[in-house]
Write an enzyme that holds these catalytic residues in place. Structure first.
Site, mmCIF file in Angstrom:
data_model
loop_
_atom_site.group_PDB
_atom_site.id
_atom_site.type_symbol
_atom_site.label_atom_id
_atom_site.label_comp_id
_atom_site.label_asym_id
_atom_site.label_seq_id
_atom_site.Cartn_x
_atom_site.Cartn_y
_atom_site.Cartn_z
ATOM 1 N N ASN A 137 23.916 11.698 -23.681
ATOM 2 C CA ASN A 137 25.060 11.384 -24.538
ATOM 3 C C ASN A 137 24.952 9.988 -25.123
ATOM 4 O OD1 ASN A 137 26.273 13.847 -24.024
ATOM 5 N ND2 ASN A 137 27.774 13.047 -22.572
ATOM 6 N N ARG A 194 23.927 26.503 -34.987
ATOM 7 C CA ARG A 194 22.880 26.225 -34.004
ATOM 8 C C ARG A 194 22.604 27.526 -33.257
ATOM 9 N NH1 ARG A 194 22.923 20.504 -33.549
ATOM 10 N NH2 ARG A 194 24.992 19.578 -33.790
ATOM 11 N N ARG A 237 23.165 18.364 -37.150
ATOM 12 C CA ARG A 237 22.519 17.159 -36.625
ATOM 13 C C ARG A 237 21.632 17.445 -35.420
ATOM 14 N NH1 ARG A 237 26.746 12.911 -35.734
ATOM 15 N NH2 ARG A 237 26.355 12.346 -37.901
ATOM 16 N N HIS A 275 30.348 24.765 -40.729
ATOM 17 C CA HIS A 275 30.422 24.652 -39.282
ATOM 18 C C HIS A 275 31.114 25.851 -38.644
ATOM 19 C CE1 HIS A 275 32.036 22.704 -35.469
ATOM 20 N NE2 HIS A 275 30.758 22.422 -35.397
ATOM 21 N N TYR A 308 28.738 26.566 -22.185
ATOM 22 C CA TYR A 308 29.787 26.066 -23.082
ATOM 23 C C TYR A 308 31.006 26.967 -22.922
ATOM 24 C CZ TYR A 308 26.999 22.843 -25.993
ATOM 25 O OH TYR A 308 26.242 21.797 -26.466
ATOM 26 N N ARG A 321 38.572 17.112 -24.799
ATOM 27 C CA ARG A 321 37.414 16.805 -23.964
ATOM 28 C C ARG A 321 36.891 15.394 -24.212
ATOM 29 N NH1 ARG A 321 32.866 19.624 -26.057
ATOM 30 N NH2 ARG A 321 31.951 17.678 -26.722
ATOM 31 N N HIS A 334 34.808 23.489 -24.867
ATOM 32 C CA HIS A 334 34.398 23.488 -26.271
ATOM 33 C C HIS A 334 35.335 24.275 -27.173
ATOM 34 C CE1 HIS A 334 31.335 24.332 -29.581
ATOM 35 N NE2 HIS A 334 31.234 23.034 -29.415
#
Length: 704
Positions: free
Chosen positions: A60, A389, A419, A449, A482, A578, A606
């Protein structure tokens, strides 16, 4: 404009809001990573899970430096020193980041060196130094070095004929000081630790699980890389670079080609951090700082080993007694297969909508099965899909390819600007195109997204649309850890909305009205704002009013201001977040009715949920959008309305669990400090929220 996007404006008599009402987003992100570190510090968590949290913290922080710190430095360097919403200048934020990250990284390194490392040793998992090995073990590791390591090493000298080499971002390196015995002249060289080899080398013949860092092994045999030279000393260092991308989509160049060029340029971004071993020689450090252009404040002195991301290898050792007890992942009860045949998902969706909660409920037997059945079903005419992704061996991509090869119309919107997944997604785009899939990259200037699937199926004389709208990516691997929600539905309104949206994404379109969804960049902000205003009106009229949001980040100032106004009107506001949160809860006269909790655990929280009490007629959405400028203004995001009573109750129970005080959590104070709550008022340990959700999921399934 449809009802979903109607904005109700409040009177101009709203009181002014205080200037200091926002927490800084960057410092709030560091608070989030501090919470990750607190998980690693928690001795009640199984040891290898704590090791995993150490690795997550390191990963992170790397991304934080590569993107957020790099962005601040770029703004300062280019003179774009715009004050943040928190009132701090970019330089002021950077100064606080520097102080906080040094404290956190030192705490992180010391935690491993002084607590977790010794505890691993107690359980027969040892990270040892070369000096502790027996002669036989050293001989075996020398053979390993000669056969597996030496051939891939490239020593790079620094002298008038050899300029200082390029140091790739996040690579681990040895700075080597040499002496020529013929003239006693000292030289400098750099050797990169090969990233594709195991970072921790298993000690051969050892009964216990013993490992030695690869850089230790390399350090012992440096003389073999520099024959005839005397190795005086060597030191470990690591550089972090600016790796954010800047792509001008208005240049007219093919976006795929332009992005590939930018990926090459990213490798050479300016350094933003230098990590060095505590015992580094000052002359060597000065050389590194000078050649890399690193200031003193950008240097971090840490105990070895550096780069604790590599600890993730230990988190997956086969030591079940040192790991969380596994959850019994199950299939959603409405998608259960008969004993002798696979579940018919289309038939199930004709009966009712299905809300799946991953990873408690399997992704493979719900979303993945939905797309695989669509690809194989001869009655399916078309599939439209967004991909932000996905995994390296994606069954989702395989299903789309199978569908195209079977003659179905297949559209894949691949977001190649995701990204750090840009290169992967370029590969997917080309693979899909080669199979005959229509591949598009979305709308110029916007990232796509949203997480959407649309299947068009011939049923008799009519075409029926089946849909999936999710909060997470179409990635079977991350779906195992997730926490996400997804709605599988044949609701006509949702199908119509998705058809409109996909046509807009692949073709051209201006204003579009949607029946069941809120869609950004024009729709999510407006839709949520109008509903916040509506709750205020309900509160004033004495009707039930309450706002509950669950998301990853809450930093958009306009949305926060609307929540402040709701609180000032007396509306109860519960926030489960979160990561970043720039809202200050519990401030007298501003946010007294706002509570903010954060939950971390074995799964990455998430999902995004937006719930409004609406006078007793609850209005609830799930989807892909966080409350950030980029999500609301610069991305295509979708929120879908949940309508079934059992699903509304299920989401309400999720909020009640997270905000009710019966599970371990962090609570945000008005000061900006996060306080961890692990025990009840009676001193009893609080439940783990994710364990409780798993238990409830299984209980509900058994009770049917």
């Amino acid at each position: 404009m449809s009802e979903e996007t109607t904005v109700i404006f409040l009177p101009d008599s709203q009181p002014d809001l205080p200037a200091d009402r926002f927490l800084d987003r960057e410092l709030s992100w560091l608070d989030f990573n501090r919470r990750v570190l607190e998980m690693a510090e928690d001795s009640s968590i199984p040891l290898l899970e704590r090791v995993h949290f150490l690795s997550i913290f390191a990963s992170n922080l790397d991304e934080f430096f590569m993107v957020r710190v790099a962005s601040l430095k770029r703004r300062i360097a280019t003179g774009i020193a715009v004050q943040s919403a928190s009132g701090l200048s970019p330089q002021g934020v950077l100064n606080q980041i520097s102080e906080a990250t040094k404290e956190l990284q030192t705490r992180h390194a010391n935690l491993f060196a002084n607590q977790i490392g010794p505890e691993l040793t107690q359980h027969g998992i040892q990270i040892v130094h070369w000096s502790t090995l027996t002669d036989g073990e050293k001989k075996d590791l020398h053979e390993y070095f000669s056969s597996q390591v030496f051939p891939v090493l490239t020593p790079l000298a620094v002298d008038p004929a050899h300029p200082f080499p390029y140091i790739s971002g996040l690579s681990l390196n040895l700075a080597v000081v040499l002496k020529n015995p013929n003239n006693s002249k000292e030289h400098f060289a750099r050797v990169k630790v090969p990233p594709l080899l195991p970072r921790f080398v298993s000690v051969p013949g050892s009964v216990a699980q013993r490992f030695v860092p690869l850089e230790d092994v390399m350090g012992e045999f440096l003389s073999e890389l520099f024959p005839g030279m005397e190795v005086l000393e060597h030191h470990i260092f690591r550089v972090t670079r600016n790796e954010d991308l800047e792509v001008d989509e208005d240049e007219g160049e093919n976006l795929l080609v332009q992005l590939e060029k930018e990926l090459l340029r990213r490798r050479f971004g300016p350094p933003v951090r230098l990590e060095v071993a505590e015992d580094i020689d000052q002359k060597v450090l000065s050389l590194l700082q000078r050649e890399l252009g690193i200031q003193e404040g950008e240097v971090l002195h840490l105990p070895e080993p550096l780069d604790l991301r590599a600890l993730s290898a230990f988190a997956f050792l086969s030591r079940p007694e040192l790991l969380f007890e596994p959850h019994a992942i199950t299939t959603n009860r409405h998608l259960e297969a008969d004993e002798d045949e696979a579940a018919d998902i289309f038939a199930a969706l004709r009966e009712r909508e299905v809300l799946v909660h991953h990873p408690y409920e399997s992704f493979a037997t719900s979303v993945q099965a939905f797309l695989e059945q669509a690809a194989a079903d001869p009655q399916v005419l078309a599939i439209k899909q967004t991909l932000y992704r996905t995994s390296g061996d994606s069954p989702i991509v395989d299903a789309l390819i199978d569908a195209a090869e079977a003659g179905k119309q297949v559209l894949a919107l691949v977001e190649i600007k995701a990204r750090f997944d840009e290169q992967n997604n370029i590969g997917w785009a080309r693979k899909l195109e080669a199979a005959g899939v229509h591949v598009v990259y979305g709308i110029v200037g916007l990232k796509t997204h949203c997480k959407l699937s649309l299947v068009i199926r011939q049923e008799g004389k009519t075409l029926k649309r089946y849909c999936h709208i999710g909060t997470g990516n179409y990635n079977p691997k991350t779906a195992r850890y997730y926490e996400d929600l997804g709605l599988l539905t044949a609701r006509p309104g949702v199908g119509e909305d998705l058809s409109k949206l996909f046509n807009q994404l692949s073709g051209y379109g201006a204003d579009t009205d949607y029946q069941t969804m809120l869609i950004s960049p024009v729709g999510v902000r407006e839709g949520l704002t109008s509903r916040i205003h509506r709750e205020i009106e309900h509160q004033r009229a004495g009707r039930p009013a309450e706002i509950k949001f669950k998301m990853n980040s809450l930093v958009d100032e306009q949305i926060i201001d609307e929540l402040y106004r709701a609180s000032m009107a007396g509306v109860k506001v519960d926030i489960l977040v979160r990561g970043m949160c720039a809202l200050k809860p519990g401030v007298k006269g501003l946010s007294e009715s706002v509570s903010v909790h954060s939950v971390l655990g074995r799964y990455l929280e998430h999902s995004r949920i937006f719930s409004f009490e609406n006078g007793g007629d609850r209005d609830v959405f799930i989807g892909s959008a966080d409350m950030m400028h980029r999500n609301l203004d610069r991305r295509v995001e979708t929120l879908v309305k949940i309508v079934q009573d059992d699903q509304l109750l299920r989401l309400r129970e999720l909020f009640d669990l997270g905000m009710g005080g019966e599970v371990a959590h962090w609570k945000l104070e008005s000061s900006g400090q996060w306080l961890r709550q692990t025990k009840s008022k009676d001193g009893e340990p609080l439940k783990d929220m994710q364990n409780e959700i798993m238990a409830r999921t299984l209980l509900k399934k058994r009770s049917v």
